[in-house]
Enzyme design. Structure first.
Site, mmCIF file in Angstrom:
data_model
loop_
_atom_site.group_PDB
_atom_site.id
_atom_site.type_symbol
_atom_site.label_atom_id
_atom_site.label_comp_id
_atom_site.label_asym_id
_atom_site.label_seq_id
_atom_site.Cartn_x
_atom_site.Cartn_y
_atom_site.Cartn_z
ATOM 1 C CE LYS A 39 -7.296 1.583 3.500
ATOM 2 N NZ LYS A 39 -6.137 2.104 4.264
ATOM 3 C CB CYS A 65 -4.350 -1.511 4.426
ATOM 4 S SG CYS A 65 -3.404 -1.542 5.977
ATOM 5 C CD GLU A 81 -2.501 1.232 2.748
ATOM 6 O OE1 GLU A 81 -3.542 1.904 2.837
ATOM 7 O OE2 GLU A 81 -2.038 0.559 3.700
#
Length: 263
Positions: free
Chosen positions: A114, A148, A48
């Site tokens: 995300k 994540c 990431e």
């Protein structure tokens, strides 16, 4: 007798330290690592925010999109004849996004923003959340890439699209690494999918320590690559035949709850 598909994909996991908020330095470091990867690799996975580290100052480092890193990824992908994926901070339409890019060797790319922003660090205050789940077709595999904090939310990652591989790219700190290991195994088992997870190593400017634990898990929860702590590139081959055998023997996905997101 079941019908099996003899398709495999070799994946390289780049577990690296990152230079804080320095895109050019990180691109140089990562490019050197990529050039050392075997020519037989089909997919290269980066962490990431691999150009900057997990920074909450996108106004300082985010690049306009499409921008320099996408062009750089396209060049490397073509040179290695392998897809490359990982996330970066971008600026688009006056908003900042933690955006994963998936670049294929012949040039086409797809992106995923995300969905779950890490409020504990204030990510939701400076970045804009994505809404769309992305499914990528590549080398005979259906791939779902996530970022994540998405790992903590099983509803969004639920395998209702018949994907074969979940990818998680992360800056997941040492203090919560036990949760990382546990949740990755859970996502693999509940979704009857391969999981490829790439985390960074080293320390960042906020004094967070990262110990990697990049790993690969099959649909039974068995580790194909044990959690790694050393900065290195690790390669694993995934077999669609192996996945099909598991799914035909244990038809758990057939009993899953079906649902539709309203937003």
């Amino acid at each position: 007798m079941g019908f099996f598909i003899f398709i495999s994909m070799k994946v390289a996991l780049v577990q690296t330290s990152l230079v804080w908020e320095n895109p050019s330095a990180n691109r140089q470091i990562i490019e050197e690592k990529i050039h050392k990867i075997s020519s037989e690799v089909d997919l290269i996975v980066l962490p990431e925010m691999f150009t900057t580290g997990f920074t909450m100052q996108p106004q300082l480092i985010a690049e306009d999109f499409p921008g320099e890193t996408l062009v750089w990824l396209q060049r490397l992908s073509a040179q290695k004849n392998a897809a490359i994926t990982g996330s970066i901070a971008v600026r688009e339409n006056e908003n900042f996004y933690n955006r994963l890019l998936f670049v294929k060797p012949d040039g086409p790319w797809q992106s995923y923003d995300k969905r779950h922003l890490f409020s504990l660090a204030g990510e939701d205050q400076v970045y804009t959340a994505g809404k769309e789940k992305l499914i990528i077709e590549y080398k005979g595999f259906r791939i779902c890439p996530l970022i994540c904090y998405d790992l903590r939310f099983p509803v969004f990652s639920r395998n209702n699209e018949e994907y074969d591989l979940l990818i998680y790219v992360a800056n997941w700190p040492e203090v919560r690494i036990a949760a990382w290991n546990t949740l990755l195994a859970a996502r693999a088992i509940e979704n009857q999918s391969y999981v490829v997870a790439v985390n960074r190593v080293g320390d960042d400017a906020n004094k967070h320590r990262y110990v990697g634990h990049s790993q690969v898990i099959d649909a039974l929860g068995d580790l194909l690559l044990e959690p790694q702590e050393i900065e290195d590139v690790y390669t694993v081959s995934l077999s669609l035949e192996h996945l099909t055998q598991i799914r035909q023997k244990f038809r758990f996905l057939a009993d899953r709850d079906l649902f539709t997101f309203l937003e």
